[in-house]
Design an enzyme around this catalytic site. Structure first.
Site, short mmCIF file in Angstrom:
data_model
loop_
_atom_site.label_atom_id
_atom_site.label_comp_id
_atom_site.label_asym_id
_atom_site.label_seq_id
_atom_site.Cartn_x
_atom_site.Cartn_y
_atom_site.Cartn_z
N LYS A 34 17.27 -0.28 -6.68
CA LYS A 34 17.24 1.16 -6.40
C LYS A 34 17.31 1.40 -4.88
CE LYS A 34 12.19 0.95 -6.65
NZ LYS A 34 11.00 1.23 -7.47
N ARG A 122 1.09 7.84 -13.41
CA ARG A 122 2.34 8.46 -12.99
C ARG A 122 3.16 8.64 -14.26
NH1 ARG A 122 5.58 5.33 -8.29
NH2 ARG A 122 6.44 4.39 -10.14
N TYR A 235 10.59 10.67 26.71
CA TYR A 235 9.99 11.99 26.50
C TYR A 235 8.47 11.95 26.66
CZ TYR A 235 14.32 13.73 24.34
OH TYR A 235 15.59 14.13 24.10
C1 LIG Z 1 10.46 -0.08 -7.67
C2 LIG Z 1 9.92 -0.56 -8.96
C3 LIG Z 1 9.73 -1.94 -9.20
C4 LIG Z 1 9.94 -2.99 -8.14
O1 LIG Z 1 8.80 -3.12 -7.33
P1 LIG Z 1 8.70 -4.23 -6.17
O2 LIG Z 1 7.33 -4.09 -5.66
O3 LIG Z 1 9.74 -3.86 -5.15
O4 LIG Z 1 8.99 -5.54 -6.80
C5 LIG Z 1 9.35 -2.33 -10.48
N1 LIG Z 1 9.13 -1.42 -11.46
C6 LIG Z 1 9.28 -0.10 -11.24
C7 LIG Z 1 9.01 0.85 -12.36
C8 LIG Z 1 9.66 0.38 -10.00
O5 LIG Z 1 9.77 1.70 -9.79
#
Ligand SMILES: *Cc1c(COP(=O)(O)O)cnc(C)c1O
Length: 340
Positions: A34, A122, A235
Protein backbone atom coordinates in the site's frame (compact mmCIF):
# COMPACT_ATOMS: atom_id res chain seq x y z
CA UNK A 1 24.18 14.23 -8.79
CA UNK A 2 20.49 15.07 -8.77
CA UNK A 3 19.17 17.35 -6.03
CA UNK A 4 17.05 14.50 -4.59
CA UNK A 5 18.09 11.06 -5.76
CA UNK A 6 16.09 8.12 -4.42
CA UNK A 7 17.53 4.68 -5.11
CA UNK A 8 15.44 1.58 -4.45
CA UNK A 9 17.38 -1.69 -4.33
CA UNK A 10 15.08 -4.55 -5.26
CA UNK A 11 17.89 -6.95 -4.33
CA UNK A 12 17.59 -5.83 -0.72
CA UNK A 13 13.82 -6.32 -0.88
CA UNK A 14 14.32 -9.83 -2.28
CA UNK A 15 16.75 -10.69 0.54
CA UNK A 16 14.33 -9.33 3.15
CA UNK A 17 11.55 -11.46 1.62
CA UNK A 18 13.76 -14.56 1.85
CA UNK A 19 14.59 -13.72 5.47
CA UNK A 20 10.88 -13.42 6.27
CA UNK A 21 10.00 -16.60 4.40
CA UNK A 22 12.53 -18.46 6.56
CA UNK A 23 11.08 -16.94 9.73
CA UNK A 24 7.48 -17.68 8.68
CA UNK A 25 8.00 -21.45 8.68
CA UNK A 26 5.27 -22.22 6.18
CA UNK A 27 2.90 -19.30 6.71
CA UNK A 28 2.53 -17.58 3.32
CA UNK A 29 4.19 -14.21 2.85
CA UNK A 30 1.58 -11.67 1.78
CA UNK A 31 3.37 -8.53 0.66
CA UNK A 32 1.86 -5.25 1.84
CA UNK A 33 2.54 -2.70 -0.90
CA UNK A 34 0.00 0.00 0.00
CA UNK A 35 0.95 3.68 -0.23
CA UNK A 36 3.14 3.02 -3.28
CA UNK A 37 4.98 0.31 -1.35
CA UNK A 38 5.71 2.66 1.55
CA UNK A 39 7.18 5.14 -0.92
CA UNK A 40 9.40 2.53 -2.62
CA UNK A 41 7.35 2.10 -5.84
CA UNK A 42 4.50 -0.42 -5.81
CA UNK A 43 4.88 -1.96 -9.26
CA UNK A 44 8.66 -2.50 -9.04
CA UNK A 45 8.48 -3.85 -5.52
CA UNK A 46 5.50 -6.10 -6.26
CA UNK A 47 7.29 -7.61 -9.27
CA UNK A 48 10.31 -8.55 -7.15
CA UNK A 49 8.16 -9.96 -4.36
CA UNK A 50 5.96 -12.04 -6.63
CA UNK A 51 9.22 -13.47 -8.04
CA UNK A 52 10.34 -14.36 -4.53
CA UNK A 53 7.15 -16.26 -3.81
CA UNK A 54 4.79 -13.76 -2.15
CA UNK A 55 1.36 -15.41 -2.09
CA UNK A 56 -0.60 -12.15 -2.44
CA UNK A 57 -0.26 -8.40 -2.68
CA UNK A 58 -2.10 -6.30 -0.08
CA UNK A 59 -3.11 -2.66 -0.56
CA UNK A 60 -5.41 -0.16 1.10
CA UNK A 61 -7.57 1.01 -1.82
CA UNK A 62 -9.20 -0.37 -4.95
CA UNK A 63 -7.29 2.20 -7.04
CA UNK A 64 -3.97 0.89 -5.68
CA UNK A 65 -5.09 -2.65 -6.51
CA UNK A 66 -6.13 -1.75 -10.06
CA UNK A 67 -2.70 -0.28 -10.77
CA UNK A 68 -1.17 -3.62 -9.75
CA UNK A 69 -3.76 -5.70 -11.59
CA UNK A 70 -2.79 -3.97 -14.84
CA UNK A 71 0.75 -5.37 -14.37
CA UNK A 72 0.08 -8.70 -12.66
CA UNK A 73 -2.92 -10.44 -14.17
CA UNK A 74 -2.87 -13.61 -12.07
CA UNK A 75 -1.59 -12.57 -8.66
CA UNK A 76 -3.90 -12.57 -5.69
CA UNK A 77 -4.59 -8.94 -4.62
CA UNK A 78 -6.31 -8.06 -1.35
CA UNK A 79 -7.79 -4.62 -0.67
CA UNK A 80 -7.57 -4.17 3.10
CA UNK A 81 -9.31 -0.80 3.42
CA UNK A 82 -13.00 0.00 3.10
CA UNK A 83 -14.68 0.10 -0.30
CA UNK A 84 -16.70 3.24 -0.56
CA UNK A 85 -19.25 2.65 -3.28
CA UNK A 86 -21.00 -0.03 -5.29
CA UNK A 87 -19.01 1.25 -8.28
CA UNK A 88 -15.77 0.38 -6.49
CA UNK A 89 -17.10 -3.06 -5.63
CA UNK A 90 -18.01 -3.57 -9.29
CA UNK A 91 -14.49 -2.54 -10.35
CA UNK A 92 -13.05 -4.91 -7.78
CA UNK A 93 -15.24 -7.75 -9.05
CA UNK A 94 -14.26 -7.12 -12.67
CA UNK A 95 -10.56 -7.07 -11.75
CA UNK A 96 -10.84 -10.22 -9.60
CA UNK A 97 -9.68 -8.42 -6.48
CA UNK A 98 -10.32 -9.74 -3.00
CA UNK A 99 -11.84 -7.45 -0.39
CA UNK A 100 -11.55 -7.18 3.36
CA UNK A 101 -15.10 -6.74 4.65
CA UNK A 102 -16.53 -6.03 8.08
CA UNK A 103 -20.17 -5.33 7.26
CA UNK A 104 -23.07 -7.63 7.94
CA UNK A 105 -23.73 -7.32 4.24
CA UNK A 106 -21.21 -9.24 2.17
CA UNK A 107 -20.78 -8.25 -1.47
CA UNK A 108 -21.54 -10.99 -3.98
CA UNK A 109 -19.46 -12.47 -6.75
CA UNK A 110 -15.97 -11.83 -5.40
CA UNK A 111 -13.67 -13.30 -2.80
CA UNK A 112 -14.00 -11.75 0.62
CA UNK A 113 -11.93 -11.79 3.81
CA UNK A 114 -14.03 -11.06 6.87
CA UNK A 115 -12.27 -8.87 9.32
CA UNK A 116 -12.67 -9.38 13.04
CA UNK A 117 -11.90 -6.73 15.62
CA UNK A 118 -10.08 -8.62 18.37
CA UNK A 119 -8.68 -5.53 20.08
CA UNK A 120 -7.43 -3.08 17.46
CA UNK A 121 -10.53 -0.94 17.96
CA UNK A 122 -10.68 0.05 14.30
CA UNK A 123 -12.13 -1.83 11.34
CA UNK A 124 -13.74 -5.18 12.13
CA UNK A 125 -16.75 -7.18 13.30
CA UNK A 126 -16.88 -8.25 16.92
CA UNK A 127 -18.34 -11.66 16.06
CA UNK A 128 -18.73 -13.85 13.03
CA UNK A 129 -22.01 -13.74 11.06
CA UNK A 130 -23.15 -16.65 8.85
CA UNK A 131 -20.53 -17.17 6.22
CA UNK A 132 -21.62 -17.23 2.59
CA UNK A 133 -19.45 -18.87 -0.06
CA UNK A 134 -17.84 -15.53 -0.92
CA UNK A 135 -15.88 -15.68 2.34
CA UNK A 136 -12.50 -17.28 1.64
CA UNK A 137 -10.57 -15.76 4.50
CA UNK A 138 -10.77 -14.55 8.09
CA UNK A 139 -8.48 -11.84 9.30
CA UNK A 140 -7.69 -9.60 12.20
CA UNK A 141 -5.11 -6.90 12.89
CA UNK A 142 -2.91 -6.63 15.97
CA UNK A 143 -2.63 -3.33 17.83
CA UNK A 144 0.55 -3.95 19.81
CA UNK A 145 2.71 -6.56 18.04
CA UNK A 146 5.62 -4.10 18.16
CA UNK A 147 5.13 -2.84 21.71
CA UNK A 148 3.08 -5.19 23.93
CA UNK A 149 3.41 -8.84 22.88
CA UNK A 150 1.24 -10.01 25.79
CA UNK A 151 -1.77 -8.04 24.51
CA UNK A 152 -1.03 -9.21 20.98
CA UNK A 153 -1.05 -12.82 22.21
CA UNK A 154 -4.48 -12.17 23.77
CA UNK A 155 -5.76 -10.88 20.43
CA UNK A 156 -4.32 -13.96 18.70
CA UNK A 157 -6.00 -16.25 21.24
CA UNK A 158 -9.35 -14.50 20.75
CA UNK A 159 -8.97 -14.78 16.97
CA UNK A 160 -8.03 -18.46 17.18
CA UNK A 161 -10.97 -19.28 19.41
CA UNK A 162 -13.49 -17.49 17.17
CA UNK A 163 -12.12 -18.87 13.91
CA UNK A 164 -11.10 -22.44 14.84
CA UNK A 165 -14.41 -23.85 13.56
CA UNK A 166 -13.48 -22.36 10.15
CA UNK A 167 -9.86 -23.46 9.94
CA UNK A 168 -10.45 -24.53 6.33
CA UNK A 169 -10.59 -20.81 5.45
CA UNK A 170 -7.42 -18.76 4.99
CA UNK A 171 -6.67 -17.18 8.36
CA UNK A 172 -4.28 -14.23 8.73
CA UNK A 173 -3.42 -11.89 11.59
CA UNK A 174 0.29 -11.05 11.60
CA UNK A 175 1.96 -7.85 10.43
CA UNK A 176 5.76 -7.59 10.25
CA UNK A 177 6.29 -7.21 13.99
CA UNK A 178 4.11 -10.21 14.77
CA UNK A 179 5.60 -12.31 11.98
CA UNK A 180 9.06 -11.67 13.43
CA UNK A 181 8.36 -12.02 17.15
CA UNK A 182 5.02 -13.77 17.79
CA UNK A 183 5.04 -17.26 16.27
CA UNK A 184 1.44 -18.04 17.32
CA UNK A 185 0.20 -15.15 15.13
CA UNK A 186 1.38 -16.59 11.82
CA UNK A 187 -1.62 -18.77 10.84
CA UNK A 188 -1.90 -19.44 7.08
CA UNK A 189 -0.48 -16.13 5.84
CA UNK A 190 1.32 -13.12 7.30
CA UNK A 191 0.73 -9.61 5.94
CA UNK A 192 4.21 -8.08 5.99
CA UNK A 193 4.97 -4.55 4.91
CA UNK A 194 7.62 -2.56 6.67
CA UNK A 195 10.09 -5.43 7.18
CA UNK A 196 10.17 -6.13 3.45
CA UNK A 197 11.61 -2.68 2.94
CA UNK A 198 14.34 -3.40 5.47
CA UNK A 199 12.80 -1.14 8.09
CA UNK A 200 12.37 -2.23 11.69
CA UNK A 201 8.79 -2.46 12.98
CA UNK A 202 10.33 -1.95 16.42
CA UNK A 203 12.12 1.30 15.57
CA UNK A 204 15.45 -0.43 16.18
CA UNK A 205 18.38 -1.13 13.90
CA UNK A 206 16.81 -3.40 11.24
CA UNK A 207 20.01 -5.48 11.17
CA UNK A 208 18.90 -6.91 14.54
CA UNK A 209 16.23 -8.84 12.60
CA UNK A 210 18.46 -9.58 9.63
CA UNK A 211 16.80 -6.86 7.51
CA UNK A 212 18.49 -4.57 5.02
CA UNK A 213 17.14 -1.10 4.14
CA UNK A 214 16.19 -0.95 0.45
CA UNK A 215 15.91 2.79 0.00
CA UNK A 216 18.74 5.27 -0.10
CA UNK A 217 18.39 8.99 -0.57
CA UNK A 218 21.18 11.29 -1.68
CA UNK A 219 21.78 14.90 -2.52
CA UNK A 220 24.82 17.20 -2.61
CA UNK A 221 26.13 20.45 -1.21
CA UNK A 222 24.80 23.15 -3.51
CA UNK A 223 26.51 25.92 -1.60
CA UNK A 224 29.25 26.12 1.03
CA UNK A 225 29.89 29.19 3.12
CA UNK A 226 31.76 30.39 6.16
CA UNK A 227 29.59 32.02 8.81
CA UNK A 228 31.27 34.54 11.09
CA UNK A 229 30.30 34.53 14.78
CA UNK A 230 26.81 35.99 15.14
CA UNK A 231 25.77 35.14 11.56
CA UNK A 232 22.88 32.71 11.09
CA UNK A 233 21.58 30.19 8.58
CA UNK A 234 17.94 29.76 7.64
CA UNK A 235 14.52 31.10 8.63
CA UNK A 236 14.05 32.41 12.14
CA UNK A 237 17.82 32.48 12.81
CA UNK A 238 17.49 29.24 14.76
CA UNK A 239 21.14 28.50 14.10
CA UNK A 240 23.62 31.24 14.98
CA UNK A 241 27.35 30.60 14.61
CA UNK A 242 29.30 31.01 17.84
CA UNK A 243 32.66 30.77 16.09
CA UNK A 244 33.64 30.81 12.41
CA UNK A 245 31.59 27.88 11.06
CA UNK A 246 31.48 26.18 7.67
CA UNK A 247 27.91 25.54 6.55
CA UNK A 248 26.72 23.48 3.58
CA UNK A 249 23.34 24.00 1.97
CA UNK A 250 21.58 20.83 0.73
CA UNK A 251 18.89 21.47 -1.92
CA UNK A 252 16.30 19.17 -0.27
CA UNK A 253 13.60 20.37 2.09
CA UNK A 254 10.27 19.49 3.60
CA UNK A 255 8.55 19.50 0.20
CA UNK A 256 10.85 16.61 -0.66
CA UNK A 257 10.09 14.74 2.56
CA UNK A 258 12.97 16.07 4.67
CA UNK A 259 10.62 17.12 7.42
CA UNK A 260 10.82 20.33 9.41
CA UNK A 261 11.30 18.35 12.60
CA UNK A 262 14.57 16.82 11.33
CA UNK A 263 16.72 19.66 12.60
CA UNK A 264 19.63 18.08 14.44
CA UNK A 265 19.50 14.72 12.67
CA UNK A 266 22.62 13.13 11.28
CA UNK A 267 23.40 12.82 7.57
CA UNK A 268 26.71 12.13 5.85
CA UNK A 269 28.69 14.65 3.85
CA UNK A 270 31.40 13.02 1.73
CA UNK A 271 31.00 9.99 4.02
CA UNK A 272 31.45 11.91 7.29
CA UNK A 273 28.65 12.24 9.88
CA UNK A 274 27.27 15.80 10.03
CA UNK A 275 24.23 17.35 11.71
CA UNK A 276 21.48 19.35 10.08
CA UNK A 277 21.22 22.77 11.71
CA UNK A 278 18.72 25.61 11.65
CA UNK A 279 15.19 25.56 10.32
CA UNK A 280 14.50 23.12 7.46
CA UNK A 281 12.91 25.06 4.63
CA UNK A 282 10.72 23.87 1.78
CA UNK A 283 13.54 23.30 -0.68
CA UNK A 284 16.72 23.22 1.41
CA UNK A 285 18.36 22.47 4.73
CA UNK A 286 21.75 23.35 6.20
CA UNK A 287 24.46 21.10 7.64
CA UNK A 288 27.28 22.13 9.91
CA UNK A 289 30.69 21.16 8.50
CA UNK A 290 33.95 20.99 10.39
CA UNK A 291 36.01 22.23 7.47
CA UNK A 292 35.46 23.62 4.03
CA UNK A 293 33.98 21.10 1.57
CA UNK A 294 33.73 21.54 -2.19
CA UNK A 295 30.39 22.44 -3.72
CA UNK A 296 29.03 19.19 -5.14
CA UNK A 297 30.19 17.03 -2.21
CA UNK A 298 27.77 14.09 -1.88
CA UNK A 299 25.22 14.10 0.96
CA UNK A 300 23.62 10.87 2.14
CA UNK A 301 20.26 11.44 3.82
CA UNK A 302 19.30 7.75 4.03
CA UNK A 303 21.35 4.63 3.38
CA UNK A 304 25.02 3.74 3.98
CA UNK A 305 24.35 3.49 7.70
CA UNK A 306 21.99 6.46 8.00
CA UNK A 307 18.79 4.81 9.26
CA UNK A 308 15.19 5.93 8.86
CA UNK A 309 14.73 4.76 12.45
CA UNK A 310 17.24 7.36 13.62
CA UNK A 311 15.60 10.23 11.68
CA UNK A 312 12.23 9.07 12.99
CA UNK A 313 13.51 9.22 16.56
CA UNK A 314 14.72 12.80 16.03
CA UNK A 315 11.40 13.78 14.42
CA UNK A 316 9.31 12.04 17.09
CA UNK A 317 7.64 9.76 14.55
CA UNK A 318 8.06 6.28 13.07
CA UNK A 319 10.13 5.09 10.12
CA UNK A 320 6.88 4.22 8.26
CA UNK A 321 5.74 7.85 8.18
CA UNK A 322 9.16 9.08 7.16
CA UNK A 323 9.54 6.87 4.07
CA UNK A 324 5.90 7.36 2.99
CA UNK A 325 6.63 11.09 2.96
CA UNK A 326 9.61 11.03 0.57
CA UNK A 327 8.55 12.85 -2.56
CA UNK A 328 9.49 10.98 -5.76
CA UNK A 329 7.73 13.43 -8.10
CA UNK A 330 10.02 13.53 -11.16
CA UNK A 331 9.85 17.32 -11.17
CA UNK A 332 11.72 17.32 -7.86
CA UNK A 333 13.45 13.96 -7.61
CA UNK A 334 15.13 11.27 -9.62
CA UNK A 335 14.13 7.73 -8.73
CA UNK A 336 16.52 4.95 -9.64
CA UNK A 337 15.66 1.26 -9.33
CA UNK A 338 18.47 -1.27 -9.09
CA UNK A 339 18.36 -5.02 -8.53
CA UNK A 340 21.71 -5.73 -6.94
C1 LIG B 1 -0.38 -1.89 6.74
C2 LIG B 1 -0.95 -3.16 7.22
C3 LIG B 1 -0.14 -4.30 7.44
C4 LIG B 1 1.36 -4.26 7.32
O1 LIG B 1 1.95 -3.78 8.50
P1 LIG B 1 3.54 -3.72 8.70
O2 LIG B 1 3.72 -3.28 10.09
O3 LIG B 1 4.04 -2.71 7.70
O4 LIG B 1 4.07 -5.07 8.41
C5 LIG B 1 -0.76 -5.50 7.77
N1 LIG B 1 -2.11 -5.58 7.90
C6 LIG B 1 -2.91 -4.50 7.73
C7 LIG B 1 -4.38 -4.65 7.91
C8 LIG B 1 -2.37 -3.27 7.40
O5 LIG B 1 -3.17 -2.20 7.26
Amino acid sequence: MHRSEITVDLGAIRRNARTLLRVLEGSQLWAVVKANAYGHGAVDVAGALVDEGAGALCVATVAEALELRAEFSLVRILVMGPTASSREVAEARAAKLELAVWDEEIPEGLRVHLKLDTGMGRWGLSELPNLPAEVVGLMTHLATADSDPAFAEQQVARFRETTDPYSDLMRHAANSAAALRIPSSRFDASRCGVALYGLSPFGEDPAADGLEPALSWRSYLAQVKLLEPGESAGYGRRFVAERPTWIGIVPVGYADGFRRDLTGTEVRVAGEPRRSVGTVSMDAFAVELDHEEPVGAPVTILGAGILAEEHARVAGTINYELVCGINADPRRARRVVVDA
